[in-house]
Design an enzyme around this catalytic site. Structure first.
Site, PDB file in Angstrom:
ATOM      1  CD  GLU A  79       0.685 -12.235   5.675  1.00  5.19           C
ATOM      2  OE1 GLU A  79       0.415 -11.708   6.760  1.00  5.19           O
ATOM      3  OE2 GLU A  79       1.534 -11.778   4.884  1.00  5.19           O
ATOM      4  CB  CYS A 111       4.720 -10.072   2.482  1.00  5.39           C
ATOM      5  SG  CYS A 111       3.211  -9.296   3.032  1.00  5.39           S
ATOM      6  CG  HIS A 233       6.330  -6.876  -0.189  1.00  5.62           C
ATOM      7  ND1 HIS A 233       5.161  -7.493  -0.591  1.00  5.62           N
ATOM      8  CD2 HIS A 233       6.052  -6.290   1.010  1.00  5.62           C
ATOM      9  CE1 HIS A 233       4.233  -7.294   0.334  1.00  5.62           C
ATOM     10  NE2 HIS A 233       4.745  -6.571   1.316  1.00  5.62           N
TER      11      HIS A 233
END
Ligand code: HMG
Length: 387
Positions: A79, A111, A233
């Site tokens: 990103e 993400c 994450h």
């Protein structure tokens, strides 16, 4: 046939700040950053590194000459793309000297994209079992100086080779995924720093994890006792702990203690680099592989991928017997040992010096010890070099 991660490699540039220094400079209690956020250091990205160079630096150690001749699919998740049109994967193919008859593609969903890349790679290898796919996840997490998100910045890249009969971890076909359009974190195309609704983003992350875990249990019939570890994450490492704590009551005290110990192993490295956005989950996996003392072949690992906006996925992987031999020897220890600590004013100056705007300029690539560097901008074209 089993398909999964056969090799994994990491890169982050050679500068960092200490979270105690940042806390003191921002009039915060250091324990808020160290314990409340769960970060001890943060990678700082010099102007000579971007998503492309970091990806190239991460991928280089796991590429053989034969790979360069044979690879025909490169998936670049980011990103922090450097161009609205041209794919970062095209730059990567040239820099890494990968043969021309390859497909190269850049993918984005905050993400989450690295996980999608891995699943695409898995599907491709299942159809073409002699092929390998290079998946890279490379990002710079930027919120801005003196913002609430500043303590959760960072950056780096993870490169993974997906093959049949993988020697690190299989990618099981038990994925549960979901999308819900929300404004928890975003970056308009004109902005170099992310916008975020911090508390809301924490809540959406946790809701996604609980919902996907529930769905996973229903669909697969598995429960918390089927797992050796959960990796998350990690936008900051406390976030994963908050996720894990939501399901821990499903386990007895011994299993809770075991899962918490594995979680500690899985966040050790993330504490020192900060958020890598799409690479964070896979740095956490690498951290688990490096620091867990009792992983054995056949252990099931649960992976929770989350990308704001928002999309989440929960799936599992099975640890393979040779996983330790497949890690790049001393890679993270060397990176950490060679990093230079910046003062907060030095970090602020570097943060603002990032390549921005259309004016031609030359950067001092030789001052950066990395193999692949960005040496400037000429006629609005990024200049990349291998040194
Ligand atoms: P904040 O308002 O500065 O922090 O924002 P806080 O007041 O909420 O405190 C944080 C924690 O520190 C709290 O613990 C406090 O109690 C504790 P918690 O209640 O959360 O368990 N605390 C202390 N602990 C020990 N000693 C002390 C002390 N003081 C306080 N003295 C926030 C924090 C994370 C919201 C902010 O930094 C932020 O907005 N960061 C960016 C957004 C983010 O990372 N969101 C995560 C979920 S979204 C996601 O993961 C996607 C993402 O990676 C982007 C993408 O997908 O591309 C971000």
């Amino acid at each position: 046939m089993q398909v999964g991660i056969d090799q994994i490699s990491f890169f982050s540039p050679n500068y960092y700040i200490d979270m105690v220094d940042l806390a003191l400079a921002r009039d915060q209690d250091p324990n808020k950053y160290l314990v409340g956020i769960g970060q001890s250091q943060q990678a700082v990205i010099p102007p000579t590194q971007d998503a492309v160079t970091m990806a190239a630096n991460a991928a280089e150690p796991i590429l053989t000459d034969l790979d360069r001749q044979q690879l025909d699919l490169i998936i670049f998740a980011t990103e922090s793309g450097v161009d609205h049109s041209k794919s970062a994967a095209a730059y990567l193919q040239r820099l890494l000297n990968i043969q021309p008859f390859a497909r190269t593609i850049e993918i984005k969903q905050a993400c989450y994209a690295g996980t999608y890349g891995l699943m695409q790679a898995r599907d491709y290898v299942e159809l073409n079992p002699t092929k390998k796919v290079l998946v890279v996840a490379s990002d710079i997490a930027r919120y801005g100086l003196r913002t609430g998100g500043e303590v959760t910045q960072g950056g780096g890249a993870v490169a993974m080779m997906v093959t049949a009969n993988p020697r690190i971890m299989t990618l099981e076909r038990d994925n549960q995924f979901m999308t819900k359009e929300v404004m928890d974190f975003w970056r308009p195309t004109y902005a170099t720093e992310a916008r975020v609704d911090g508390k809301f983003s924490n809540n959406v992350y946790q809701e996604f994890f609980v919902e996907l875990w529930e769905r996973y249990r229903k669909v697969t019939g598995k429960d918390i006792n089927d797992f050796k570890a959960f990796v998350f994450h990690l936008p900051y490492t406390k976030m994963g702990l908050k996720g894990l704590r939501q399901i821990l009551p499903e386990a007895d005290a011994d299993q809770q203690a075991r899962l918490l110990a594995q979680f500690e192993a899985s966040r050790l490295d993330n504490k020192k680099f900060g958020n890598l956005y799409t690479g964070s989950l896979y740095l956490s996996l690498l951290s688990l592989l490096r620091h867990s003392t009792d992983l054995v072949a056949g252990d099931r690992i649960g992976l929770f991928s989350y990308g704001s906006g928002a999309e989440g996925e929960f799936y599992s992987g099975i640890i393979q017997a040779d996983y330790q031999q497949m890690l790049v020897p001393n890679q993270l220890d060397d990176l950490l040992a060679e990093r230079i600590k910046l003062s907060i004013p030095e970090y602020e100056a570097m943060f603002q010096a990032t390549l921005n705007g259309a004016a031609d300029r030359q950067l001092d690539g030789a001052a950066d010890p990395a193999l692949y560097v960005l040496t400037g901008l000429q006629q609005e074209q990024r200049q990349y070099e291998k040194q």
